[in-house]
Design a protein around this motif. Structure first.
Motif, PDB file in Angstrom:
ATOM      1  N   VAL A 171       0.854  -1.193   0.000  1.00  0.00           N
ATOM      2  CA  VAL A 171       0.000   0.000   0.000  1.00  0.00           C
ATOM      3  C   VAL A 171       0.889   1.241   0.000  1.00  0.00           C
ATOM      4  N   VAL A 172       0.488   2.260  -0.754  1.00  0.00           N
ATOM      5  CA  VAL A 172       1.185   3.544  -0.739  1.00  0.00           C
ATOM      6  C   VAL A 172       0.176   4.630  -0.388  1.00  0.00           C
ATOM      7  N   LEU A 173       0.541   5.476   0.577  1.00  0.00           N
ATOM      8  CA  LEU A 173      -0.307   6.580   1.020  1.00  0.00           C
ATOM      9  C   LEU A 173       0.353   7.894   0.635  1.00  0.00           C
ATOM     10  N   CYS A 174      -0.442   8.807   0.097  1.00  0.00           N
ATOM     11  CA  CYS A 174       0.112  10.034  -0.457  1.00  0.00           C
ATOM     12  C   CYS A 174      -0.810  11.212  -0.172  1.00  0.00           C
ATOM     13  N   VAL A 297       3.406  -0.908   4.161  1.00  0.00           N
ATOM     14  CA  VAL A 297       2.866   0.390   3.762  1.00  0.00           C
ATOM     15  C   VAL A 297       3.988   1.416   3.600  1.00  0.00           C
ATOM     16  N   ALA A 298       3.947   2.151   2.503  1.00  0.00           N
ATOM     17  CA  ALA A 298       4.871   3.271   2.307  1.00  0.00           C
ATOM     18  C   ALA A 298       4.080   4.570   2.341  1.00  0.00           C
ATOM     19  N   ALA A 299       4.502   5.505   3.187  1.00  0.00           N
ATOM     20  CA  ALA A 299       3.859   6.813   3.287  1.00  0.00           C
ATOM     21  C   ALA A 299       4.786   7.867   2.700  1.00  0.00           C
ATOM     22  N   ILE A 300       4.245   8.714   1.832  1.00  0.00           N
ATOM     23  CA  ILE A 300       5.043   9.774   1.219  1.00  0.00           C
ATOM     24  C   ILE A 300       5.029  10.992   2.140  1.00  0.00           C
TER      25      ILE A 300
END
Length: 402
Positions: A171-174, A297-300
């Motif tokens: 998952v990527v959150l931006c 999860v990766a958060a920008i």
């Protein structure tokens, strides 16, 4: 249409100019959210934000004739610095229109990169309108902060780096405002790894993309003030909306208090200074706005250009919420030794006195009395309750304020 080749070429153009930012694992946010959390640190990018990627790629794509006319842009701060930095490198005249309430640190940084700064409007959308007027009057080349394919391609380079750094990301959150970052990032990720889920996060004070998706097109909304000024856009872009509708799995909103608490968490636990918009993705995780657990999860973390006065207020508010700072008033007899007696009680309770205000005149103060205002540094909520109970037992009528 945007292509993966556009994004790969953008990466080649900015090689050696724009940083490949680190991706750091966070045990704190992993534990608090029930996921395996990584942070893409665009707050460590040149000019302090991801915006330099899109700005540089756009300006590099201009013709010699377009560059000769100079460039103009509208921005709440980060795009301003990106355009000013890229223009300065290529010796192109640059004008930036910024809202009158833009953080002073962002205004000064933009000037220091060599741009002419014009302050106009109370919000970004008003600045954008005025910048377009100036562009027509002066014949300059307009560099849009988000609704431009070259800008989107530049922002999409984050996706290339992310997949290389974390190939098994789930998952990527931006953060999302106008949509340039989210659109470019989501498009890139879905081309490279179709299984990845991509979510945008915006402030509930300015839910422009949420409204656009609900109305099936970008619409102008009424917005409130937000500390996430970098994504305070009332009307998202037409181009970015189309890509977000197609490639993004969902948009969620976070509250102002949640953003500020997350900023404080990052500062205190991870030693990372980020702006409000950059804290939104992690706020969505912390406050369970998204229905998943045990995901990678990766958060920008999109930027770190935050005004120091805002940081001071966020820290103070965080201390109050954590029970580490409290104020109260009480009435004492205006006789020698009475204040000293009260101070001894507070000292025995191991609270630290930050300030005292002594007042003999007031609606509740009788002749021969004095009202005392205390500010105390405390340990936690239980400590505050202990102080309150002891003072009541000692006969003091106290009023605590939070």
């Amino acid at each position: 249409m945007l292509t993966l080749t556009d994004i790969e070429q953008a990466r080649l153009k900015m090689k050696g100019i724009v940083h490949e930012t680190p991706l750091e694992h966070s045990q704190t946010f992993s534990r608090l959210s029930g996921n395996n959390v990584y942070m893409k640190l665009e707050n460590l990018q040149k000019t302090g934000s991801f915006k330099v990627r899109g700005s540089f790629n756009k300006i590099m794509s201009l013709t010699d004739e377009e560059r000769s006319r100079g460039v103009i842009a509208a921005s709440a701060g980060n795009h301003a610095q990106g355009v000013a930095y890229a223009s300065g490198m290529l010796h192109i005249p640059c004008t930036i229109v910024m809202p009158k309430g833009a953080p002073l640190s962002k205004i000064e940084a933009t000037k220091n990169y060599g741009a002419e700064v014009v302050l106009h409007g109370d919000v970004f959308d008003e600045s954008l309108e005025y910048a377009l007027e100036l562009q027509r009057e002066r014949g300059m080349t307009f560099v849009h902060p988000f609704d431009d394919l070259a800008v989107m391609a530049g922002q999409g380079t984050i996706g290339l780096e992310l997949v290389e750094q974390l190939p098994d990301v789930d998952v990527v959150l931006c953060p999302v405002g106008g949509g340039g970052l989210l659109a470019g990032l989501a498009f890139t990720l879905k081309q490279l790894k179709p299984s990845v889920e991509v979510y945008g996060v915006e402030s509930s004070a300015c839910p422009g993309m949420t409204a656009a998706l609900r109305h099936k097109q970008p619409v102008a909304i009424a917005a409130s003030d937000t500390i996430a000024d970098g994504i305070a856009v009332k009307k998202p872009g037409n181009i970015t909306y189309q890509y977000i509708e197609q490639y993004v799995d969902g948009i969620v909103c976070v509250e102002e208090a949640e953003i500020s608490r997350t900023m404080l968490y990052l500062l205190e636990r991870n030693k990372l200074l980020v702006e409000g918009s950059a804290a939104c993705p992690l706020a969505a995780l912390l406050y369970q706005k998204l229905p998943f657990r045990d995901k990678k999860v990766a958060a920008i973390l999109s930027g770190g250009n935050v005004d120091v006065t805002l940081i001071s207020r966020i820290i103070e508010r965080g201390l109050v919420e954590a029970g580490r700072f409290v104020t109260f008033t009480t009435i004492i007899s205006d006789k020698p030794g009475q204040l000293n007696k009260l101070l001894r009680i507070i000292a025995e309770l191991e609270a630290n006195v930050m300030s005292i205000h002594h007042q003999r005149i007031g609606a509740k103060v009788l002749p021969g009395q004095a009202e005392i205002h205390f500010s105390l540094e405390t340990k936690n909520e239980d400590h505050i309750q202990q102080i309150y109970q002891v003072l009541l037992k000692e006969g003091y009528d106290v009023q605590f304020y939070r």
